[in-house]
Design an enzyme around this catalytic site. Structure first.
Site, PDB file in Angstrom:
ATOM      1  N   HIS A  56      -1.487   3.650 -14.665  1.00 32.65           N
ATOM      2  CA  HIS A  56      -0.599   3.827 -13.519  1.00 32.65           C
ATOM      3  C   HIS A  56       0.821   4.139 -14.005  1.00 32.65           C
ATOM      4  CE1 HIS A  56       0.215   2.232  -9.171  1.00 32.65           C
ATOM      5  NE2 HIS A  56       1.121   3.140  -9.512  1.00 32.65           N
ATOM      6  N   LEU A  59       5.222  10.104 -14.038  1.00 31.96           N
ATOM      7  CA  LEU A  59       5.955  10.986 -14.957  1.00 31.96           C
ATOM      8  C   LEU A  59       6.883  11.949 -14.223  1.00 31.96           C
ATOM      9  CD1 LEU A  59       3.191  11.793 -17.619  1.00 31.96           C
ATOM     10  CD2 LEU A  59       4.996  10.057 -17.702  1.00 31.96           C
ATOM     11  N   ASN A  90       1.969  11.637  -7.057  1.00 30.73           N
ATOM     12  CA  ASN A  90       3.040  11.873  -6.080  1.00 30.73           C
ATOM     13  C   ASN A  90       4.207  12.632  -6.700  1.00 30.73           C
ATOM     14  OD1 ASN A  90       3.659   9.613  -7.625  1.00 30.73           O
ATOM     15  ND2 ASN A  90       4.615   8.480  -5.957  1.00 30.73           N
ATOM     16  N   HIS A 177      -3.552   2.227  -3.038  1.00 30.19           N
ATOM     17  CA  HIS A 177      -2.260   1.567  -2.829  1.00 30.19           C
ATOM     18  C   HIS A 177      -2.398   0.774  -1.522  1.00 30.19           C
ATOM     19  CE1 HIS A 177       2.255   1.415  -2.629  1.00 30.19           C
ATOM     20  NE2 HIS A 177       1.978   1.310  -1.344  1.00 30.19           N
ATOM     21  N   ASN A 281       7.747  -1.605  -4.823  1.00 29.70           N
ATOM     22  CA  ASN A 281       6.606  -1.558  -3.904  1.00 29.70           C
ATOM     23  C   ASN A 281       5.315  -1.751  -4.698  1.00 29.70           C
ATOM     24  OD1 ASN A 281       4.572  -0.894  -2.106  1.00 29.70           O
ATOM     25  ND2 ASN A 281       5.485   1.027  -1.431  1.00 29.70           N
ATOM     26  N   ASP A 308       2.922   0.732 -13.585  1.00 22.73           N
ATOM     27  CA  ASP A 308       3.569   1.350 -12.418  1.00 22.73           C
ATOM     28  C   ASP A 308       4.977   1.815 -12.796  1.00 22.73           C
ATOM     29  OD1 ASP A 308       4.015   2.369  -9.909  1.00 22.73           O
ATOM     30  OD2 ASP A 308       4.119   0.444  -8.880  1.00 22.73           O
TER      31      ASP A 308
END
Length: 433
Positions: A56, A59, A90, A177, A281, A308
């Site tokens: 996770h 980049l 994303n 998520h 988050n 993350d």
């Protein structure tokens, strides 16, 4: 040939590791007289771990190169002891087509600091309306096997079921998520006493737990693989534990920051309340949640640690709380935080760390050649880590383009001394090669 001298594999006996042609060719008792090698690395005082694998990582390229690029992100990963990362979808454009995931994959191969495995979006544009080109991404040169709309929840149950059914054809996994959007509208931090005192809209634990429970049931129903991203609550732990007791094919991750930090930092940070460096988050939770997450990682209910890693430029974090972006960088501090939270507390030994930060994430991501035990014939993906030193975190020294770390000024244990990717050093003496 390379010889890595005087290291302890997973903290065991002192050995020398010989490497040639990208593989481990010999492991012998440490011999201080050995010489004549092309490259000799003195690993005295270090523990040898299989190269770390992150399931996770953000980049940011393409589209947000002001925050991070594949080059700087993989340099950051190498500095943190990683030999493979999964790049989340994303980006801008979103990684929802074979063309975009191949672009990211090829950039990773070009820079070569670690392997880059793109994560494909579940839905077109992360919009949660139509499935993305899952099959085309799986068949692409990037060979995508992990799919996620991370940053957004696939909240439509019918769409989530279809995604789980679709990825079965090529042994893929949907990484969810877990955030029920209607329960988190305008949410700013963990819902509780502190959010009430600060006047910030609360983010209830049930918003995470409800999605996890639903998706575990869906995964069981269709017989597919589900991976739950960044668990943050004690209730989520219990749901995952229940799903695993049923024999369902469900895995879960926890971030380093959710193993160490708590929501009271939003009120009582070293620089005062409302410091956006702690806005993330899912949000930082309570001490009871942290203890539950640690225990679950130790007993295997939570399978892996995933960073993350979420880089942001200064202007996106150094602003008022409500406008600040969510996220923290984590690649270069992950192993130190895990040592602090799990090893120094006696919850994990180094073999357990290797399992949760290398072996199992490679298995979940279906990565051949990563996460292998350090033994003769295995790919020489090796991290040398000195657990004895303690250093103050200085974000100005990061390889990452971004500096949004919650650990600035904290003293954490350990340091990555060297990282080898298929026998080639990417980091030596703590510095990029």
């Amino acid at each position: 040939m390379t010889i890595i001298r005087n290291v302890r594999i997973l903290g065991g006996e002192l050995v020398d590791i010989r490497v040639a042609d990208g593989a481990i060719t010999a492991i012998t008792p440490a011999d201080p007289q050995a010489d004549g090698d092309d490259l000799a690395v003195d690993g005295r005082g270090t523990i040898a771990l299989p190269g770390l694998v992150d399931l996770h990582t953000h980049l940011r390229e393409p589209g947000r190169e002001d925050a991070e690029t594949v080059q700087t992100g993989t340099q950051s990963a190498a500095r943190g002891g990683y030999t493979a990362v999964h790049a989340m979808a994303n980006t801008s454009p979103v990684a929802d087509t074979a063309g975009v995931v191949e672009q990211v994959w090829r950039l990773g191969r070009e820079f070569g600091h670690c392997d880059v495995h793109p994560v494909g979006a579940v839905t077109v544009g992360l919009q949660g309306r139509n499935l993305a080109e899952l099959g085309a991404m799986a068949d692409s040169a990037a060979r995508v096997r992990v799919f996620s709309d991370d940053g957004k929840c696939v909240d439509d149950a019918v769409l989530m079921r279809r995604a789980l059914e679709y990825v079965k054809a090529f042994d893929g996994v949907v990484a969810q998520h877990a955030q029920e959007p209607r329960l988190t509208e305008g949410a700013q931090m963990n819902e509780g006493v502190i959010s009430g005192r600060l006047g910030l809209t609360g983010w209830p634990a049930v918003a995470e737990e409800a999605i996890i429970a639903r998706d575990c049931l869906l995964a069981a129903h269709v017989g597919s693989r589900l991976h739950v991203c960044h668990l943050s609550t004690a209730g989520s732990v219990e749901i995952i534990r229940w799903a695993k007791s049923k024999g369902w094919n469900v895995t879960a991750e926890v971030t380093p920051h959710h193993l160490l930090l708590t929501d009271d930092l939003v009120e009582e940070s070293p620089v005062g309340a409302y410091n956006p460096i702690y806005k993330v988050n899912p949000p930082l939770r309570t001490r009871a949640d942290v203890e539950a997450l640690r225990a679950a990682l130790a007993d295997g209910t939570i399978d892996i640690v995933a960073t993350d890693h979420a880089p942001h430029p200064v202007e996106d974090k150094e602003t008022e709380w409500s406008a600040a972006a969510m996220g923290m960088v984590g690649l270069e501090t992950a192993l130190s935080v895990v040592q602090e939270a799990m090893v120094e507390t006696g919850l994990l030994d180094w073999a357990g760390v290797a399992q949760r930060m290398s072996v199992t994430p490679a298995r979940i991501g279906r990565l051949a050649g990563q996460g292998q035990p350090l033994e003769v014939g295995a790919p020489a993906n090796i991290t040398l880590y000195d657990p004895a030193v303690r250093t103050e975190v200085d974000p100005s020294a990061f390889a990452s383009k971004s500096r949004n770390t919650p650990y600035e000024g904290m003293t954490l244990p350990g340091r990555v001394v060297a990282t080898f990717l298929r026998g080639r050093p990417t980091v030596l003496e703590g510095k990029l090669v």
